[in-house]
Design a protein around this motif. Structure first.
Motif, short mmCIF file in Angstrom:
data_model
loop_
_atom_site.label_atom_id
_atom_site.label_comp_id
_atom_site.label_asym_id
_atom_site.label_seq_id
_atom_site.Cartn_x
_atom_site.Cartn_y
_atom_site.Cartn_z
N LEU A 10 0.71 -1.25 -0.01
CA LEU A 10 0.01 0.04 -0.17
C LEU A 10 0.93 1.23 0.07
CD1 LEU A 10 -2.81 -0.79 2.14
CD2 LEU A 10 -3.09 -0.33 0.02
N ALA A 11 2.10 1.13 0.58
CA ALA A 11 2.96 2.41 0.59
C ALA A 11 3.43 2.69 -0.82
CB ALA A 11 3.87 2.05 1.51
N GLU A 12 3.70 1.53 -1.56
CA GLU A 12 3.90 1.85 -3.02
C GLU A 12 2.80 2.45 -3.72
OE1 GLU A 12 7.46 1.09 -3.38
OE2 GLU A 12 6.53 1.56 -5.06
N THR A 13 1.62 1.92 -3.62
CA THR A 13 0.54 2.47 -4.36
C THR A 13 0.47 3.89 -4.01
OG1 THR A 13 -0.26 0.23 -3.79
CG2 THR A 13 -1.61 1.90 -5.00
N ALA A 14 0.48 4.23 -2.85
CA ALA A 14 0.41 5.74 -2.28
C ALA A 14 1.37 6.53 -2.90
CB ALA A 14 0.63 5.85 -0.65
N LYS A 15 2.69 6.03 -2.97
CA LYS A 15 3.92 6.53 -3.67
C LYS A 15 3.48 6.98 -4.98
CE LYS A 15 8.01 5.19 -4.48
NZ LYS A 15 9.29 4.44 -3.97
N ASN A 16 2.82 6.00 -5.71
CA ASN A 16 2.66 6.33 -7.21
C ASN A 16 1.45 7.19 -7.05
OD1 ASN A 16 3.89 4.68 -9.32
ND2 ASN A 16 3.58 3.40 -7.63
N PHE A 17 0.40 7.09 -6.28
CA PHE A 17 -0.64 8.18 -6.33
C PHE A 17 -0.49 9.33 -6.07
CE2 PHE A 17 -5.00 9.15 -6.53
CZ PHE A 17 -5.46 9.72 -5.43
N PHE A 18 0.02 9.49 -5.01
CA PHE A 18 0.39 11.05 -4.61
C PHE A 18 1.53 11.65 -5.39
CE2 PHE A 18 -2.63 11.45 -1.47
CZ PHE A 18 -2.71 10.28 -0.60
N GLY A 19 2.55 10.61 -5.74
CA GLY A 19 3.41 11.25 -6.74
C GLY A 19 3.17 11.69 -7.74
N SER A 20 1.82 11.29 -8.59
CA SER A 20 1.29 11.48 -9.81
C SER A 20 0.81 12.98 -9.72
CB SER A 20 0.16 10.57 -10.19
OG SER A 20 -0.84 10.94 -9.62
N TYR A 21 0.55 13.71 -8.66
CA TYR A 21 0.27 15.06 -8.59
C TYR A 21 1.66 15.86 -8.85
CZ TYR A 21 -4.32 14.03 -7.14
OH TYR A 21 -5.63 13.76 -6.90
N PHE A 22 2.71 15.48 -8.58
CA PHE A 22 3.98 16.20 -8.58
C PHE A 22 4.86 15.78 -9.53
CE2 PHE A 22 2.65 18.16 -4.77
CZ PHE A 22 2.17 17.23 -3.95
N PHE A 23 5.20 14.58 -9.88
CA PHE A 23 6.02 14.12 -10.93
C PHE A 23 5.07 13.79 -12.01
CE2 PHE A 23 9.09 14.54 -7.99
CZ PHE A 23 8.78 14.03 -6.47
#
Lengths: 211, 391, 235
Positions: A10-23
């Protein structure tokens, strides 16, 4: 702890999800058809016939007179699904090198059969057929509209330059070279004929007098 | 039968047939036809399953829905014209299909391939293996219920690799790139730089993927101990590829046949201990890492030079009479082409040895006794593509 | 890497009744094959699999090949009665004399179906051993022994050969059609297979597909003219 693996995931999925707003590399969706990605030069979809505006012999519409195709039917023979149908003309026209060549009276490509393998382009000795990049080709008539005839296939050399600039530049350079060689040969043949015409017989030129 | 010399082992007759299971409950068996319209069957594939409650008593695979008679078409067209058709066999990995066919023809004629072409073949082949394993794991996880998120992460990397293919060959998937005696078109230095950039990012992706999945409890409970395939049955049934190595048999055709220039690269062959679904999944993950290693080495060492044998003919290619069997380690297993030539422009007999078809031989063995939910996972771990099974 | 001759010698030592023949492969691949008589095939195959030194435990590929009847035209010397003038007799008279003349004769070499097996050894890392088995003819004697009891990988591949070529493998645990549906009757991969006449609109038909399309359209037009009461054969 039970569930540790799921939490790591879930940490991975969160990294991808929130990361998609910035990267940008995490948000890869391209909202087609409003957004489009840059076209890649080498892309190929279906073939088209190249015609040159400046090399025309005879009347008729521009695209018909300038077609590079000489109806040698090599592409028809090598096409794997046999989607090309060519009928040769009865008369000949002059091509850009000044040779008399046949031209296609009929040249049909069935793009519902064509598998975009590009073998026709590879085997064509006259640089007459090249791959187009247009892919939004849906029609409503299932049987007739996907059979492209000569007129629909013929596109000018500028179009070729627009879609495949490096390839088209190389082809043009090669054709210019061939034309120069053909012109030089024609010139020396004309000079030899003129020299023969003046004296009525072959003159023995002293060595080093050039031709 | 008199045997002179030692015998390996005397196995009883029928040891390699599926072990029949007795139904426990009373009443009739429930017969379910899974497919051919089914989201989890990787294509048009049907399994006739007979169930006792939820346990599988009998499973018969039925296919042929995608049969396009590729072998007979090949008898009617020239050798070169069959190359685009090979793209469409295992349509997820067109490069390795092309390579296997080119290798078989080169064995038939004895042609040599220039060194730069061999390096390009390895680079594209390993990129293909990477994207195939990534999508295979992605689809497998989706069938387990992860609704496509890991699949989409895998597809993000796959898109980068497909863009590389399009830049080089002109098409994302149906590349038609290999020729007999080399490759069709040379790679520019710009393309090689782009490839190096993409390969540099693949390692981070595999790390993310592994962290997402490897210790996931749901995955471990559903896949460990399920669908076990013993090493002896695997070898006897002709299984190849990650399925064979998951059962513990160290047989990778890249290391055994050393075709192309694979003996120059330093890479390991991951092996599994148990032969269950979890091992197959982990082997594909580890093979992705090995592919990255090979790619880095190949991109560093690629020499200059031509990419086509200068004596190779595009038109009028008529190999002398004879036959050849050429095989490679495709991402799904051993992909082989058997060609018989009679001296004419078309092959006399053209046969594709599909890894997916032969790997399906033991599907029944692995599924008997398990629940029907496990059938989907076991089938997903075999990793088949119907284009190859049916041709 | 053992050569085919060495393997043949090893088989003949172990299975004395084996009838083998080396078939040379003229191409550059060097993959010569061993032709086995169907009667002794199972014994030879068991030896190849179970022997400790050869250990061919991995059957990679099973292929079917169709070799149709071949018509051979050749010049043959035969004894014939010829009427001609004989030296020494009176000029103008002819006698019947036996003489050797050259004649062109046509004969048909019967065709057969063939199954080709590619064996590998996982244990010994040995390369392909190619085995061949031929049926007696293509029409009624098309049986061959199945090697599926020895190598499970032959199961689906022999079913495919049965489906597409028509070779009946005796001893196969489950011989049904694989790729075509069960009620299909012909064998599509044979060289003399004729496709049924039920294809769709073909805009770029060539050569004999063009002829058949035109014949098909003419037949459909005839049928339409004569009304729905008549039912024509085919589509």
């Amino acid at each position: 702890m039970l569930g540790e693996g799921i939490l790591k995931g879930l940490a991975e999925t969160a990294k991808n999800f929130f990361g998609s707003y910035f990267f940008a590399e995490r948000l890869t969706t391209v909202e087609y058809p409003e957004e489009r990605i840059a076209p890649i030069e080498a892309a190929r979809v279906f073939p088209f016939l190249v015609y040159d505006v400046e090399n025309r012999d005879g009347g008729g519409p521009e695209w018909e007179a300038g077609l590079r195709c000489v109806a040698c039917q090599i592409c028809e023979k090598e096409c794997p699904p046999k989607c090309i149908y060519i009928e040769k003309s009865k008369d000949k026209k002059l091509d850009y090198l000044g040779k008399a060549q046949y031209y296609p009276a009929k040249f049909d490509i069935d793009i519902s059969v064509c598998m975009s393998c590009q073998i026709c382009v590879e085997v064509c000795p006259f640089e007459a057929i090249k791959m187009d990049t247009a892919f939004e080709l849906s029609t409503t008539d299932r049987f007739g509209d996907l059979l492209l005839d000569r007129e629909q296939l013929a596109k000018p050399n500028e179009h070729y330059h627009k879609i495949h600039p490096t390839e088209a530049a190389a082809v043009d350079a090669h054709r210019a070279e061939e034309k120069m060689k053909a012109d030089a040969k024609a010139k020396s043949a004309a000079e030899a004929a003129a020299a023969k015409g003046e004296t009525g017989k072959m003159e023995v030129k002293p060595a080093g007098a050039g031709a | 039968m008199t045997v002179a010399g030692a015998v390996r082992k005397q196995l009883p007759v029928g040891w390699n047939r599926p072990v029949p299971i007795e139904p426990e409950g009373e009443g009739e068996l429930l017969e379910v036809a899974m497919g051919p319209h089914h989201p989890s069957t990787h294509g048009v594939f049907r399994m006739d399953v007979a169930l006792d409650g939820e346990r599988v008593i009998r499973l018969k695979p039925v296919f042929g829905y995608l049969h396009r008679n590729h072998e007979k078409i090949a008898e009617g067209i020239s050798y070169l014209a069959s190359m685009p058709y090979t793209d469409r066999l295992d349509y997820v990995c067109p490069i390795t299909n092309n390579w296997a066919y080119a290798l078989a023809v080169e064995k038939l004629t004895g042609q040599t391939v220039p060194e730069r072409a061999e390096y390009l073949r390895v680079i594209l082949g390993e990129l293909t293996r990477f994207q195939n394993h990534a999508s295979s794991i992605g689809f497998f996880i989706q069938e387990m219920g992860a609704s496509g998120t890991p699949l989409m992460y895998a597809f993000r990397e796959r898109e980068k690799i497909l863009d590389l293919f399009e830049e080089l060959t002109g098409a994302r998937m149906m590349v038609n790139y290999m020729r007999f005696g080399g490759c069709r078109v040379d790679a520019t230095p710009a393309w090689l730089d782009h490839t190096r950039k993409v390969v540099a990012g693949l390692s981070a992706f595999v790390d993310e993927f592994e962290q997402l999945l490897r210790t996931n409890e749901i995955l471990m409970v559903r896949t460990q101990g399920v669908g076990i395939l013993t090493a002896e049955l695997a070898v006897n049934a002709g299984i190849t590829g990650p399925m064979l190595r998951a059962s513990g048999v160290n047989y990778d055709i890249r290391k055994v046949d050393k075709y192309g220039i694979y003996d120059r690269f330093d890479f390991r062959v991951p092996l599994g201990d148990h032969g269950d679904i979890y091992d197959r999944f982990m082997i594909r993950l580890l093979e992705m890492r090995e592919s990255i290693k090979i790619l880095e080495q190949a991109l560093k060492d690629i020499p200059g030079g031509p990419v086509m044998d200068p004596k190779a003919k595009i038109r009028g290619f008529r190999p002398k009479p004879g036959e050849a069997y050429g095989r490679i380690e495709a991402p799904k297993g051993e992909l082989g082409f058997y060609l018989i030539s009679d001296g004419g422009p078309n092959p006399y007999r053209y046969r594709v040895r599909p890894p997916s078809l032969v790997n399906l031989t033991v599907l029944e063995d692995m599924c008997l006794g398990h629940g029907i939910a496990d059938v989907v996972l076991i089938f997903g771990s075999v990793d088949i593509v119907l284009g190859e099974v049916d041709r | 890497m053992k050569t085919v001759e060495e393997i043949k010698a090893a088989i003949e030592r172990a299975v004395p009744e084996a009838a083998l023949e080396v078939v040379l492969n003229p191409s550059a691949s060097g993959q010569h094959s061993l032709r086995i008589e169907p009667g002794c095939a199972l014994k030879v195959a068991s030896f190849l699999r179970d022997d400790a030194e050869l250990a061919f435990d991995f059957l990679s590929n099973v292929t079917g090949v169709d070799w149709p009847d071949k018509e051979i035209t050749e010049k043959v010397k035969v004894q014939r009665m010829v009427t001609k003038t004989v030296d020494g007799a009176e000029p103008g008279t002819e006698q019947a004399v036996e003489e050797t003349v050259e004649e062109t004769q046509k004969r048909v070499e019967p065709g057969f179906l063939e199954a080709v097996y590619h064996l590998y050894s996982v244990e010994k890392r040995e390369g392909p051993l190619v085995l061949r088995m031929r049926t007696v003819n293509r029409t009624d004697q098309v049986e061959l022994p199945s090697l599926t009891p020895l190598w499970r990988s032959a199961e689906f591949q022999e079913r495919e050969i049965f489906d597409l070529f028509g070779i009946v493998f005796t001893g196969h645990p489950d011989l049904r059609r694989l790729l075509m549906w069960d009620e299909f009757t012909d064998h599509p991969m044979r060289r003399d297979y004729v496709e049924p006449d039920d294809f769709e609109y073909e805009p770029t038909a060539h050569d004999d597909v063009l002829k058949r399309t035109e014949a098909h359209r003419a037949a459909m037009a005839e049928q339409a003219k004569s009304g729905p009461a008549k039912t024509g054969a085919g589509a």
